[in-house]
Design an enzyme around this catalytic site. Structure first.
Site, PDB file in Angstrom:
ATOM      1  N   CYS A  60      10.065  -6.890 -30.709  1.00  0.00           N
ATOM      2  CA  CYS A  60      10.770  -7.129 -29.447  1.00  0.00           C
ATOM      3  C   CYS A  60      10.300  -6.161 -28.350  1.00  0.00           C
ATOM      4  CB  CYS A  60      12.276  -6.979 -29.702  1.00  0.00           C
ATOM      5  SG  CYS A  60      13.293  -6.892 -28.231  1.00  0.00           S
ATOM      6  N   CYS A  63      13.105  -4.196 -26.611  1.00  0.00           N
ATOM      7  CA  CYS A  63      13.628  -3.174 -27.537  1.00  0.00           C
ATOM      8  C   CYS A  63      12.767  -1.911 -27.467  1.00  0.00           C
ATOM      9  CB  CYS A  63      13.640  -3.699 -28.974  1.00  0.00           C
ATOM     10  SG  CYS A  63      14.669  -5.151 -29.234  1.00  0.00           S
TER      11      CYS A  63
END
Length: 134
Positions: A60, A63
């Protein structure tokens, strides 16, 4: 013949693999605990101290982008707040239990009860929530 040297940080990672229940991730000067099971998760959040849980995925991009912000928060709020990370691909049971379907998702807990949720890499929203609930 070549030799491979095991660097010190790799030794600590190998040690964590041998004892996954106590695995911790050291990010710069912060200490954020990696949760590896639903049982451990419930134990970690069952405290009157605020717990901020980062539900993330290794693939991600957002993230990865917010990770340094979370490191800074873990240092700034270390006396009032516990910081935890849950890899949703490795711990699907935990993610499903708490309805996490987008990453990153930050869920705030006190005494084992969810008290707040921030979906997305929203540093200002996360800081505001920590300030409100700490």
């Amino acid at each position: 013949m070549s030799r491979v040297l095991l660097r010190p940080f790799l030794r600590s990672q190998a040690s964590a693999l041998q004892n996954p229940g106590s695995q911790q991730i050291r990010l710069n000067s912060s200490l954020i605990k990696e949760v590896t099971s639903l049982k451990q998760f419930k134990e970690e959040i069952a405290t009157p101290k605020l717990s901020v849980v980062d539900f993330y995925a290794t693939w991600c991009g957002p993230c990865k982008a917010i990770a340094p912000v979370l490191e800074n928060f873990s240092n700034s709020y270390k006396d009032s707040t516990n910081f935890l990370k849950v890899d949703v691909d490795q711990n699907e049971e935990v993610a499903m239990e708490y309805g996490v379907s987008a990453m990153p998702t930050f869920v705030l807990f006190k005494n084992g009860e969810g008290i707040g949720k921030i979906v997305g890499a929203n540093a200002q929203g996360l800081k505001k929530a920590i300030e409100e609930y700490k």
